[in-house]
Design an enzyme around this catalytic site. Structure first.
Site, mmCIF file in Angstrom:
data_model
loop_
_atom_site.group_PDB
_atom_site.id
_atom_site.type_symbol
_atom_site.label_atom_id
_atom_site.label_comp_id
_atom_site.label_asym_id
_atom_site.label_seq_id
_atom_site.Cartn_x
_atom_site.Cartn_y
_atom_site.Cartn_z
ATOM 1 N N GLU A 183 0.827 -1.217 0.000
ATOM 2 C CA GLU A 183 0.000 0.000 0.000
ATOM 3 C C GLU A 183 0.855 1.260 0.000
ATOM 4 O OE1 GLU A 183 -2.955 -0.049 -0.637
ATOM 5 O OE2 GLU A 183 -4.092 -1.583 0.410
ATOM 6 N N THR A 208 -6.201 7.053 -3.989
ATOM 7 C CA THR A 208 -6.293 7.055 -2.525
ATOM 8 C C THR A 208 -5.451 8.184 -1.934
ATOM 9 O OG1 THR A 208 -6.737 4.709 -2.492
ATOM 10 C CG2 THR A 208 -5.891 5.647 -0.459
HETATM 11 N N1 HSE Z 1 -8.660 3.390 4.615
HETATM 12 C C1 HSE Z 1 -8.124 3.787 3.347
HETATM 13 C C2 HSE Z 1 -8.677 5.162 2.989
HETATM 14 C C3 HSE Z 1 -8.507 2.771 2.328
HETATM 15 O O1 HSE Z 1 -9.895 5.338 3.098
HETATM 16 O O2 HSE Z 1 -7.900 6.034 2.618
HETATM 17 C C4 HSE Z 1 -8.100 3.112 0.933
HETATM 18 O O3 HSE Z 1 -8.518 2.097 0.056
#
Ligand code: HSE
Length: 309
Positions: A130, A183
């Site tokens: 990630e 993201t």
């Molecule tokens: N928890 C993360 C966000 C997940 O919402 O930024 C991203 O897929």
């Protein structure tokens, strides 16, 4: 020991309304397929990616490469792998595209190396992927993709993940508009400060949701599927969000919110019939736009990455 292995890595919904960065679940309708083969070069080699050929194949920039390298570094191994990825989950979809590749890669590599790590331990490596995708090592997609079911990330340092089986009649509808939200960008929208009153409501909901899942109390699950912190700040990025949510709730969904950082929107439902009604209500809303979209309807999956052959 096998030289080659094929795996299926499911998509996932993270945040689940109230659990920003700490809650996610695996879905059944969509996922990536990967083939990993040992090579003799001591190097990772990622073949051109089927489905999305603009993704990086340089191992240090690819989520699967980064995740496997984290595993190999921890193990002190210089085993090389050829990696084939058939991507079905569009990057920037909000349904765990990067986690699917990272999780599939580490589960497959672990199998070919004789399983030195447990599935729980593999989440740590999958999560490193990630960083390549979003700049942050959050585990709320990686954990359910590796382990299946719902996963709570109780703590990050050290990582402490708790897996909960999903109640058997819990279904999920995900609508995926074919636009990309990075993201990294969606995280920049969020205020670093949280109002105490909102925080109190939010952790009440997290506790209620987890309790509802344990007790298969669908009403409690529904009451708890509320986000007082993130949804309002991010929904501006998602066309028709308010209308989708209203239609889903009117059709009987337990709750509805943004899947991950969007643009996908999920609704949880009790039973298949309700899920079909919710899917058709969301379809009706989005079909009025000019944006292409897919809708997936499936049970919440209690399985994480599956070995195919
Ligand atoms: N928890 C993360 C966000 C997940 O919402 O930024 C991203 O897929």
């Amino acid at each position: 020991m096998n030289k080659s292995i094929k795996v299926f890595a499911p998509g996932s919904v993270s945040n689940v309304g109230c659990g920003f960065d700490i809650l996610g679940f695996a879905i059944d309708g969509i996922g990536d397929e990967m083939v990993l083969s040992k090579n003799d070069s001591n190097k990772l080699h990622i073949k051109p990616i089927e489905g999305y050929d603009n993704l990086p194949t340089e191992p240090s920039k690819n989520v699967a490469g980064v995740a496997i390298q984290a595993l190999l570094d921890d193990l002190g191994s210089n085993q090389g792998f050829d990696i084939e990825i058939k991507k079905n989950i569009k990057p920037g979809s909000g349904i765990g595209s990067s986690s699917a590749s990272a999780a599939g890669a580490v589960v497959a590599a672990n199998e070919l190396l004789g399983k030195p790590y447990s599935r729980e331990e593999l989440v740590n490596f999958a999560m490193q992927g990630e960083i390549a995708a979003s700049g942050d090592a959050h585990a709320d997609n990686a954990a359910p993709t590796v382990l299946g079911g719902f996963c709570i990330v109780r703590a990050y340092d050290p990582l402490d993940v708790i897996q909960i089986e999903s109640p058997k009649d819990l279904w999920c509808v995900v609508i995926h508009p074919q636009i990309e939200i990075k993201t990294k960008e969606a995280r920049k929208l969020l205020s670093p400060k949280v109002d105490l009153k909102k925080a109190i409501r939010q952790w009440g909901n997290v506790a209620g949701l987890i309790s509802g899942l344990h007790k298969s109390d669908y009403n409690l699950i529904g009451r708890s599927l509320e986000d007082h912190i993130v949804e309002k700040q991010r929904k501006v990025l998602i066309p028709e969000f308010d209308n989708l949510k209203q239609a889903a709730l009117e059709a009987g969904a337990l709750g509805c919110s943004i899947s991950g950082s969007g643009p996908s929107v999920f609704a949880l439902c009790e039973g298949e019939d309700k899920a079909k009604a919710v899917s058709s209500a969301m379809n009706e809303v989005f079909s009025k736009t000019t944006i292409p979209y897919f809708i997936y309807t499936s049970q919440v999956s209690n399985k994480g990455v599956r070995i195919l052959e």
